[in-house]
Motif scaffolding. Structure first.
Motif, short mmCIF file in Angstrom:
data_model
loop_
_atom_site.label_atom_id
_atom_site.label_comp_id
_atom_site.label_asym_id
_atom_site.label_seq_id
_atom_site.Cartn_x
_atom_site.Cartn_y
_atom_site.Cartn_z
N ARG A 157 71.09 33.64 -43.84
CA ARG A 157 69.68 33.48 -43.54
C ARG A 157 69.12 32.17 -44.12
NH1 ARG A 157 65.16 38.09 -44.21
NH2 ARG A 157 63.37 36.72 -44.31
N GLN A 158 69.52 31.85 -45.34
CA GLN A 158 69.02 30.64 -46.01
C GLN A 158 69.47 29.39 -45.26
OE1 GLN A 158 66.87 30.52 -48.37
NE2 GLN A 158 66.92 28.28 -48.58
N PRO A 216 65.63 35.92 -38.75
CA PRO A 216 64.55 35.79 -39.74
C PRO A 216 64.54 34.43 -40.43
CG PRO A 216 66.24 37.33 -40.50
CD PRO A 216 66.55 37.02 -39.08
N ASP A 267 53.96 38.73 -36.86
CA ASP A 267 53.34 37.42 -37.10
C ASP A 267 53.11 36.66 -35.80
OD1 ASP A 267 53.06 37.47 -39.72
OD2 ASP A 267 54.58 35.97 -40.20
N GLU A 286 61.27 32.11 -40.32
CA GLU A 286 60.60 31.72 -41.56
C GLU A 286 60.37 30.20 -41.59
OE1 GLU A 286 59.39 33.80 -43.87
OE2 GLU A 286 58.63 32.10 -45.04
N TYR A 296 58.29 39.15 -38.44
CA TYR A 296 58.05 37.91 -37.70
C TYR A 296 57.55 38.19 -36.30
CZ TYR A 296 60.44 36.08 -41.71
OH TYR A 296 60.78 35.78 -42.99
N LYS A 340 57.58 29.28 -39.27
CA LYS A 340 56.32 29.74 -39.84
C LYS A 340 55.83 28.77 -40.92
CE LYS A 340 54.55 33.74 -42.36
NZ LYS A 340 54.96 35.00 -42.98
N GLN A 341 56.77 28.36 -41.81
CA GLN A 341 56.37 27.48 -42.91
C GLN A 341 56.03 26.08 -42.42
OE1 GLN A 341 58.86 27.56 -46.36
NE2 GLN A 341 58.92 29.80 -46.44
N PHE A 386 67.52 28.90 -42.20
CA PHE A 386 66.20 28.38 -42.59
C PHE A 386 66.25 26.86 -42.72
CE2 PHE A 386 63.40 27.15 -46.16
CZ PHE A 386 62.17 27.58 -45.68
#
Lengths: 315, 329
Positions: B199-200, B228, B259, B232, B256, B235-236, B203
């Motif tokens: 996941r990281q 996700p 969101d 993320e 999400y 989103k950021q 991102f």
């Protein structure tokens, strides 16, 4: 002769109870076919348990057997497929790796490191090696039919692995109950220092039982791979605890000094029948775990009540 | 002495056990279907079970649901062995270890038990049918439908994949390119970046993507941990003109989706997968379906396509803001 309540008799009672109970509520439970399946499914745990009995009798423990089984299985696959050698050579190599693994345990324990620590270490080591060799994912399969016969074939309805377990039973029974070394192992279990001063070859005897335990893991890996038809690094996960449970249920004292091969065999049978019986009776499989705990406490509790009528050193 | 006697007694018992035999035969009355997940504790499979039970109720089938709760690879085999002993009518397995399970499934077939695989397949000769939850082509089409809708039929997007060598993902990408060539001439794929199923990593890669290709309007994440992660990052970034779609599990996607950063998560309907498996089992037991048939009727799912010896669940299912709360896995 006065009938005595020995631990084995309690176990035979439990076994009978299981047969009656599951025979009544399970589908096709009391059949030749099911008996054969139980033997097949219990054979590897049976071998490990037989070899573990003398280990625990000396007051030791071997937590590495399940991992070692996995390593031997992987080596079997590597030698046969990657090195392209005959199946027989691969099988011999796998058993040799088992003996070598047992040798590592024996050597470290002879250096005075407690067996629990040594075999906890090799428990991770052997599994780690197996995963390293295969990258955790490589899976060996399509073994020759003659080899698969060992795990899936039968002789007049008797599963082939039953013969291996029978031979091992006789061997370990002679070792523990009919040879001088068996008596030495009990003495070591009761009082290692005393045994040493009595002039017994403590290091040699203890070393031998760990070697045998490794050899059993090697042979068990052959049964496992031929039964499932695949060799992967996760083979035998958790087998060490099942084997210890069977041995302890069989009446071997975890503190050493006491234990019988007949008891262990009964322990293996009781657990194997329980697992299959629960499934055939349409009960939730998780119940097998709960019932194992109940049996363990019940059988050992009963034993405690009649402790002074139980095992003797000169058994 | 005592010990020898006990040993003899044990041996006698074992023999007796073997001889009291032949209550034989299968379980009487209702059709019994035994169904196995890869892992009983996984919510994904718990969700499949809900659908299987629904179908079993509709058809009056007795459903046995059992499988491993631990990692021991021998467990699936042992459960199947006990089902063979019980004499169930149909066995349906989501396969964890292809080679190992195939041995015992062949044995079941030799004893005239019908065998299905579902969710994950065994070797083809070890089962009658595979209930296939989604074809790569179907997945590619659904993902591109969403992408095209978000882009308004014209624009650029990028893919966050699993690892660059993952066989599944590469097959999907191949199909995505093909569907694009056939149907969406105005949509362009500008970049494919790996997430290594982390996941990281997804991102970070998405952050890089947004900087290197500011023109992209859709990020398609085709590995479930990447969904996700990518969402993320978008989103950021505060980029409200960029949306995420992909292949993913509802629980990870839920926040999400709510969101609005994540437009849709494509998977298959797990309940329908369990439901179809039971209908297929019933048809198989009644000799109402054989390889080569074109379709199968499966209750509320209607007519389901058969391709060779694969029973295809159909169009992938899309989790959206509106329906995601009906699922829990």
């Amino acid at each position: 002769m006065i009938a005595r309540i020995t631990h084995e008799r309690v176990l035979v009672g439990v076994l009978l109870l299981e047969l009656v109970l599951f025979g009544a509520i399970g589908s096709n439970f009391l059949t030749v076919g099911n008996a054969a399946e139980i033997v097949r499914a219990s054979a590897e745990i049976g071998l490990l348990s037989l070899a573990l009995t003398p280990v625990i009798v000396t007051g030791g423990i071997d937590l590495s057997v399940g991992s070692l089984l996995g390593l031997c299985a992987v080596v079997l696959g590597v030698v046969w497929r990657d090195a392209d050698l005959p199946m027989g050579a691969a099988a011999v190599t796998a058993v040799a790796i088992g003996i070598a693994g047992g040798g590592v345990n024996a050597w470290l324990i002879a250096r005075g490191i407690p067996p629990l620590i040594v075999t906890l270490g090799t428990y991770s080591l052997f599994r780690g090696l197996a995963e390293g060799i295969t990258g955790g994912v490589r899976n060996y399969s399509n073994f020759p039919h003659a080899f698969l016969w060992l795990g899936q074939g039968d002789i007049a309805g008797v599963p082939s692995q039953a013969l291996v377990v029978a031979a091992a039973t006789i061997g370990f029974w002679l070792l523990l109950h009919r040879m001088a070394i068996g008596r030495a192992l009990r003495a070591i279990g009761f009082a290692p220092e005393g045994a040493r001063y009595a002039g017994l070859g403590v290091t040699r005897s203890v070393g031998l039982v760990y070697l045998l335990s490794g050899a059993a893991a090697g042979v068990a890996s052959l049964l496992y791979v031929s039964r499932l038809g695949q060799a992967k690094a996760d083979a035998g996960t958790g087998f060490e605890l099942m084997a210890i449970t069977a041995v302890v249920l069989g009446g071997t004292s975890i503190f050493g000094g006491r234990g019988t091969i007949a008891g262990t065999l009964l322990g293996v049978a009781i657990l194997g029948i329980l697992q299959t019986g629960v499934r055939l009776a349409d009960l939730p499989a998780e119940l097998a775990g709960v019932l194992t705990a109940v049996l363990l406490i019940l059988a050992l509790g009963t034993n405690k009540l009649f402790e002074d009528t139980g095992e003797r050193l000169d058994a | 002495m005592i010990r020898t006697r006990t040993l003899t007694l044990t041996l006698l018992l074992t023999t007796a056990f073997g001889l009291i035999s032949c209550r034989g035969g299968s379980e009487s009355g209702r059709l019994t279907v035994a169904m196995m997940p890869k892992n009983k504790g996984n919510p994904y499979f718990a969700s499949c079970r809900v659908g299987a039970e629904e179908a079993a109720r509709e058809l009056g089938v007795k459903l046995l649901w059992d499988g491993p709760t631990e990692t021991d690879p021998a467990k699936q085999n042992e459960v199947v062995e006990s089902w063979i002993t019980r004499g169930v009518n149909v066995i349906a397995v989501s396969v964890e270890n292809k080679e190992a399970i195939s041995t015992v499934l062949r044995k079941a077939r030799a004893k005239d038990i019908k065998v299905l695989t579902w969710d994950a397949d065994a070797e083809p000769d070890a089962r009658d049918f595979f209930v296939n939850q989604a074809t790569p082509r179907g997945i590619a089409e659904t993902l591109l439908d969403h992408t095209s809708r978000l882009l308004g039929g014209k624009g650029t997007f990028a893919i966050i994949t699993g690892s660059l060598t993952a066989a599944n993902q590469n097959e999907w990408i191949r199909q995505i390119r093909q569907v694009m060539a056939e149907r969406y001439p105005n949509i362009r794929l500008v970049d494919i970046r790996p997430s290594d199923d982390d996941r990281q990593r997804a991102f970070e890669e998405t952050q890089t993507l947004l900087k290197v290709h500011p023109e992209i309007k859709v990020v398609m994440a085709i590995a479930s941990p990447a969904v996700p992660g990518a969402a993320e990052a978008v989103k950021q970034s505060g980029r409200t003109d960029v949306r995420v779609t992909g292949l993913g599990l509802p629980n990870a996607a839920r926040p999400y989706l709510k969101d609005g950063v994540l437009d849709s998560a494509v998977l298959w309907n797990t309940k329908d997968l369990g439901y179809l498996t039971i209908y297929a089992a019933r048809a198989l037991a009644a000799h109402a379906v054989k390889p080569g048939d074109a379709s199968l009727t499966a209750g509320r799912l209607g007519t389901v396509k058969i391709a060779g010896d694969n029973i295809i669940l159909g169009v992938p299912f899309t989790f959206t803001k509106a329906n995601v709360d009906q699922f829990d896995f």
